[in-house]
Design an enzyme around this catalytic site. Structure first.
Site, PDB file in Angstrom:
ATOM      1  N   HIS B 268       0.834  -1.209   0.000  1.00 50.61           N
ATOM      2  CA  HIS B 268       0.000   0.000   0.000  1.00 50.61           C
ATOM      3  C   HIS B 268       0.868   1.258   0.000  1.00 50.61           C
ATOM      4  O   HIS B 268       0.736   2.130  -0.872  1.00 50.61           O
ATOM      5  CB  HIS B 268      -0.910  -0.032   1.232  1.00 50.61           C
ATOM      6  CG  HIS B 268      -1.829   1.143   1.350  1.00 50.61           C
ATOM      7  ND1 HIS B 268      -3.152   1.100   0.960  1.00 50.61           N
ATOM      8  CD2 HIS B 268      -1.629   2.402   1.817  1.00 50.61           C
ATOM      9  CE1 HIS B 268      -3.714   2.275   1.178  1.00 50.61           C
ATOM     10  NE2 HIS B 268      -2.807   3.088   1.701  1.00 50.61           N
ATOM     11  N   GLU B 269       1.774   1.323   0.970  1.00 49.57           N
ATOM     12  CA  GLU B 269       2.647   2.505   1.045  1.00 49.57           C
ATOM     13  C   GLU B 269       3.575   2.556  -0.162  1.00 49.57           C
ATOM     14  O   GLU B 269       3.924   3.631  -0.646  1.00 49.57           O
ATOM     15  CB  GLU B 269       3.447   2.508   2.348  1.00 49.57           C
ATOM     16  CG  GLU B 269       2.604   2.456   3.632  1.00 49.57           C
ATOM     17  CD  GLU B 269       1.524   3.530   3.722  1.00 49.57           C
ATOM     18  OE1 GLU B 269       1.683   4.582   3.074  1.00 49.57           O
ATOM     19  OE2 GLU B 269       0.506   3.290   4.411  1.00 49.57           O
ATOM     20  N   HIS B 272       1.825   4.427  -2.893  1.00 50.39           N
ATOM     21  CA  HIS B 272       1.975   5.882  -2.700  1.00 50.39           C
ATOM     22  C   HIS B 272       3.379   6.325  -3.136  1.00 50.39           C
ATOM     23  O   HIS B 272       3.551   7.360  -3.772  1.00 50.39           O
ATOM     24  CB  HIS B 272       1.806   6.233  -1.219  1.00 50.39           C
ATOM     25  CG  HIS B 272       0.390   6.244  -0.730  1.00 50.39           C
ATOM     26  ND1 HIS B 272      -0.588   7.014  -1.297  1.00 50.39           N
ATOM     27  CD2 HIS B 272      -0.213   5.576   0.305  1.00 50.39           C
ATOM     28  CE1 HIS B 272      -1.744   6.834  -0.643  1.00 50.39           C
ATOM     29  NE2 HIS B 272      -1.542   5.961   0.335  1.00 50.39           N
ATOM     30  N   GLU B 298      -4.592   7.818  -3.170  1.00 50.90           N
ATOM     31  CA  GLU B 298      -5.126   6.591  -2.591  1.00 50.90           C
ATOM     32  C   GLU B 298      -5.450   5.573  -3.681  1.00 50.90           C
ATOM     33  O   GLU B 298      -5.373   4.368  -3.447  1.00 50.90           O
ATOM     34  CB  GLU B 298      -6.369   6.952  -1.772  1.00 50.90           C
ATOM     35  CG  GLU B 298      -6.742   5.952  -0.728  1.00 50.90           C
ATOM     36  CD  GLU B 298      -5.741   5.810   0.424  1.00 50.90           C
ATOM     37  OE1 GLU B 298      -4.878   6.704   0.615  1.00 50.90           O
ATOM     38  OE2 GLU B 298      -5.816   4.775   1.116  1.00 50.90           O
TER      39      GLU B 298
END
Lengths: 505, 505
Positions: B268-269, B272, B298
Site C-alpha cells: 500500500h505505502e 503511494h 489513494e
C-alpha cells in the site's frame, strides 16, 4: 517589566530561533550520513543551503545588531544577569566575526573550499600535490585576508586557534607542545626499541557485526549513555551529534576483521555524547548549549576511549563479557595479553590509525605547519618537504607518497586551519582532569574494576558537562584541576602506562 | 530579459524556498515517527514550530502577494508559460485561503485542534463521547466560520472536500456513492450468506520479523520501488512520505502473528511511493511536485495493494516465494486457499481493519455524517446515534461502545473534515484505471502471473505519476480513462472478484 527585560525576552526568542535552524540542519546532516537515499542528496543539499543561509542572516541581522547594541549599553548591561551576559557576548562574537567579512568575499570562499574539498579527493587518490597546491594557496590567502579583517594581537594564527579553542594562543601551544614533544619523542623511541612487543594477531579474527553491535550497546549502557536521549547507528566515519541534550546521536563502524575498532569508536563518540546529553537544562535553546571548545570536547571522548576504555582496570572487569560475546574466540588469550595488544604503540604515517601516544606527535607536526604557514615562514609549495622532514624527526618514519603524507587529511581543503591542535589538547586536558579525579576519588580504579562507571560520569557532569559553553575552556580546566593547562600530566600518565606495558624500567 | 521573466525567476525562488522548508519539516516528522529519542521530542517540536511558521509566513507574505498580483495582470499573464501558470494558480489558492482567515482565529484553531487531539485519545479509550463532544462542536463551528470566510457555491461541505480532492462536490459524491452503495450493500449481504467461507487460521501462525521484512523488501523491488530513492523502516502506523522524488520513504509494521498485515501495508505505502518517486523532474522544487489529490494518491496505494497484491495472478506467481520465505508454514495450504483467505469479506465495526469491499461502506457513513454536520441537518450531540444507525443500515453491525463507534477515528479531532471520501474515491479511480489498463494492455494478467510488474508501473508513470499536481484529479481520470469518475467499474470489479471467491452465481 523593564525595557531591558522586554528586550532580553525578544533577544532570547531570536537566539532560540537561530538554535532551531541549527538543530534542523544538524538532523539533516545526521540523516545524510546515516541513511539518506542517494537520489535525494541533491534536493536535500538545497534545503541545507536555504536553512543555513537563513540562520546566518538571522545571526547578522539588523535585529540582532540592535539587540546587541541596546543590551551592551552600560546602563542596560548592569541590569543583565550573568547567564544572559554570556549569551550576548557569544552572539556578539559571531556577529562581529561574520559582519567583518564582506558577503561576496565570504561566498567566494564557500565556493572555493567546496571545490577544493572535491578536488582534494582526486589529488589524494593520485598522490598529486601539484593539483591541490593552487587551491591550498588560495585558501591560505583568503584566511590571511580574513585575519586582517578580524584583527589579531600577537600572532595571526591565534585568530584561527580561537575559533576552535577560545583563548588558545601560539605562545601557550609552543610551551605545552614543546614540553610534550621533548618527552614523547624519546618515549616512543624506547618503546620501539623494547624487546617486549605485544602479540596482536588475535585482534584480527572474524567478528560478526551483530555481536559487535551488541557489545557496543552494552558498554554504552555501562558508561551511562542515555538511550532515551540518543541512538547508535552505523556509518563509514563514526561521529556524535548533539541536536539537543535530549537527542544526542552517535554512530560507529563495524569492521568484521577487527574486534576493537568499532568498540573504541563507540566509546570515543559516547564520550562526546555524554558531554552533550548532560548540559544543564537552563542552557537549552541558547548558544551556550554545546561543548565549550573542540579541545574540551575531545578531552571527554579521549578520556572515555583511552583512559577508561584502554585501561587495565576496565578490561579486568569487562574482558569476560567480551569473551562471552565472541564464544571461543578469546579462549587462549589472557586479559593481560589483550590489554597489551589494544595498547600497542607503533610510529606510523597515518594520523587516524595512530595509537594513544604517537597521535600527539602527528598533531604537533600539523601545528608546526599551520603556524609556519600563517606566519608566512613557509609557503604552500614547501609543504610536502616540510611534512616529510617533520615525520622523520618526530616519528622516525617517512612517507613515500603524498597520499600517505601531506594529502592525508581533509581539514585543510575545507579551510579548517586551527582545528588540529584540539586533538592533542584533548589528551592533555583529559590527563590533567584524570589526575584530579584520582585525588578526589581515591577509589577510582576500584570503581572501574567493578564496572561502576556511573560515579565517574556523575563527577564529570558536575565538573564539566553541565556548564556547556557557559565557562571557557581555560575556566573549566582551572576550576576542575586548580591550575592552567599543564602537559606534565599527560607525560606522566603515558610514561607510567607504557613503562609498565613495555617493561621499560 | 523581460520584466515578466525576471519576476518569474524571483517568484520561483520563493516557491522553491517554501518547498525547502516543507522538505525539512517532512524529514523531521519522518524522524519523529521512526527513531527520535523520547527526550528529544520537546525541543524538536519547537523546531517544527519555527520552520512551519516561517513557511506559512512566506506563503502569505507581501512578497508573495506582489508576485501574484503582478503576474496575474492580463498583459503579464499572457507571457507566462503553462507550467508557471499552474504554479501561480496553486500559490494563489493557498494565499487566498490563508489570508482570508484572521491570524488570531487561525492560531486559536490550531490550539483547539491540538488540545482536541490529545483529549480524543482519552475520550476514545474510555468510550466517553460526552468528553469529546464540546470540542467537536467548537471545531465544527470554527470550520463553518472558515467556510463563510473562504466562500462556497452550492454546498458548504464542498469547500472542505476541495481541500483534499480539488473540484470534488457533494453533488458528484451523492451520485457516485449512491450508485456504489446500492450495489455493495446487497453484495456484502450475499457474501455473508454464502456457504463458501474461506479458511483463514493459517494466516495466524508465528512469523519472524526478519523474514517478513525480507519478503516485504522483495515485493517492493518487484513493484519497481527504487531503493536508491527511498528506504523501508518500521513504525507503529505505516506511512509513506515523499520528501522529494529522490527520497520517498515508507514504513510498515510487522505483526508476529499475522503474515500479511505488514506485507499489504508495505505494498500500500509502496503504491503511494511509486507515485511520488516518479513525478517529472521539471516539477521538482515547485508546489506541483506532489500527488494531485488524496483520492488519486489513494487510488495508487489501493491499486497496488488490492488489485495487484490481492489478485489471484499475483499469488500464482509469488506464493512459492512466500512458502520459501516461511519454510514449512504453508506446506498444507494451496495457493487458492491462500488467495481466498486474504480476500475474506466480513462486515465489521472498525474501518482500518475492513476488507476491500466493506471499506467503502465505512467511508460512506463518514461522508453522510460530515455532509449532514456541515449542512447543519444534524448536531454533534446526535452523532453517536446517527453513526450506529448507519452501521446497522450499511453493514448490518452495531457498535456496543463509542470506542468502536463514533470515536474510532482521529481525523475529526484534528479538524480533517472532507478527508474520508478520498479513501473510497481511491478505490473507484483505481478500478476505473484498471479497466482502461486491461483494454490497453491485453496481457495484463499474464504480466502479473509472470511477475513482470514493471510494464504496469511504467504505464502508471506515463499516465499519472509524472504529472504530479500539474493536472487536476478530474483531468487525470478523464485523460487516463476517457471519461469522468464512474463508480460502475468498482462495482463490476468487486462483483466479479467476489462472485468467484464466494461462488455466488
Amino acid at each position: 517589566m523593564s525595557e531591558v527585560q522586554n528586550q532580553l525576552i525578544a533577544f532570547r526568542e531570536l537566539v532560540k530561533k537561530i538554535k532551531s535552524y541549527e538543530e534542523a540542519v544538524g538532523l539533516i546532516y545526521w540523516d545524510m550520513r546515516t541513511g539518506l537515499p542517494k537520489k535525494g542528496v541533491e534536493s536535500r543539499s538545497d534545503v541545507v543551503g536555504v536553512l543555513s543561509t537563513e540562520m546566518f542572516k538571522l545571526s547578522i541581522s539588523d535585529e540582532m545588531g540592535a539587540f546587541l547594541q541596546f543590551l551592551s549599553e552600560p546602563q542596560h548591561w548592569e541590569q543583565v544577569d550573568e547567564l544572559n551576559r554570556k549569551i550576548i557576548l557569544e552572539c556578539q562574537k559571531d556577529y562581529d566575526r561574520s559582519r567583518k567579512i564582506p558577503t561576496e568575499k565570504y561566498q567566494a570562499y564557500v565556493v572555493l573550499t567546496s571545490n577544493a574539498e572535491s578536488l582534494w579527493e582526486t589529488a589524494k587518490s593520485t598522490s598529486d600535490y601539484a593539483l591541490f597546491q593552487p587551491y591550498l594557496e588560495k585558501i591560505i590567502a583568503a584566511n590571511l585576508e580574513f585575519i586582517e579583517l578580524w584583527g589579531y594581537k600577537d600572532n595571526k594564527y591565534d585568530t584561527l586557534l580561537d575559533m576552535y579553542e577560545p583563548g588558545m594562543t601560539v605562545a601557550k601551544l609552543d610551551e605545552v607542545f614543546g614540553a610534550l614533544r621533548k618527552k614523547l619523542v624519546p618515549l616512543a623511541a624506547s618503546i620501539q626499541a623494547s624487546k617486549n612487543q605485544p602479540e596482536t594477531a588475535f585482534l584480527r579474527q572474524t567478528f560478526s557485526k551483530d555481536q559487535q553491535r551488541q557489545f557496543s550497546l552494552f558498554i554504552l549502557n555501562q558508561m551511562g549513555y542515555d538511550f532515551e536521549a540518543g541512538r547508535l547507528d552505523e556509518t563509514v566515519h563514526p561521529f556524535a551529534t548533539g541536536l539537543n541534550p535530549g537527542d544526542v546521536r552517535i554512530t560507529t563502524r563495524y569492521l568484521e576483521d577487527d574486534v576493537v575498532s568499532a568498540l573504541f569508536g563507540t566509546i570515543h563518540e559516547g564520550g562526546h555524547a555524554l558531554y552533550e546529553q548532560n548540559i544543564s537544562a537552563e542552557l537549552i535553546g541558547t548558544n551556550l548549549c554545546t561543548g565549550t571548545s573542540m579541545g574540551i570536547h575531545e578531552s571527554q571522548s579521549r578520556f572515555w576511549e583511552n583512559m577508561i576504555g584502554r585501561s587495565a582496570s576496565f578490561w579486568n572487569r569487562y574482558y569476560a563479557d567480551l569473551q562471552k560475546t565472541f564464544p571461543g574466540q578469546f579462549d587462549d588469550v589472557s586479559v593481560e595479553a589483550f590489554y597489551k595488544a589494544i595498547n600497542e604503540v607503533k610510529p606510523s604515517l597515518i594520523r587516524i590509525e595512530a595509537d594513544e601516544l604517537t597521535y600527539n606527535l602527528h598533531i604537533m607536526i600539523r601545528y608546526e605547519i599551520e603556524k609556519a604557514l600563517f606566519n608566512e615562514t613557509i609557503t604552500a609549495a614547501e609543504l610536502p618537504q616540510f611534512w616529510n622532514e617533520k615525520y622523520k624527526e618526530y616519528l622516525g618514519v617517512e612517507p613515500s607518497t603524498n597520499e600517505e603524507g601531506v594529502l592525508q587529511d581533509v581539514h585543510w581543503s575545507g579551510g579548517a586551519f586551527g582545528y588540529f591542535p584540539s586533538y592533542a589538547l584533548g589528551n592533555m586536558y583529559a590527563a590533567q582532569m584524570r589526575h584530579t579525579m584520582l585525588a578526589r576519588m581515591p577509589n577510582f580504579e576500584e570503581l572501574v574494576e567493578q564496572g561502576n562507571l556511573l560515579p565517574i560520569k556523575e563527577w564529570l557532569v558536575e565538573q564539566i558537562y553541565q556548564y556547556g559553553k557557559s565557562l571557557t575552556p581555560a575556566e573549566i580546566i582551572q576550576q576542575v584541576t586548580g591550575e592552567a593547562l599543564n602537559p606534565d600530566y599527560l607525560v606522566a600518565y603515558l610514561e607510567e602506562k607504557y613503562q609498565e606495558i613495555y617493561k621499560l624500567v
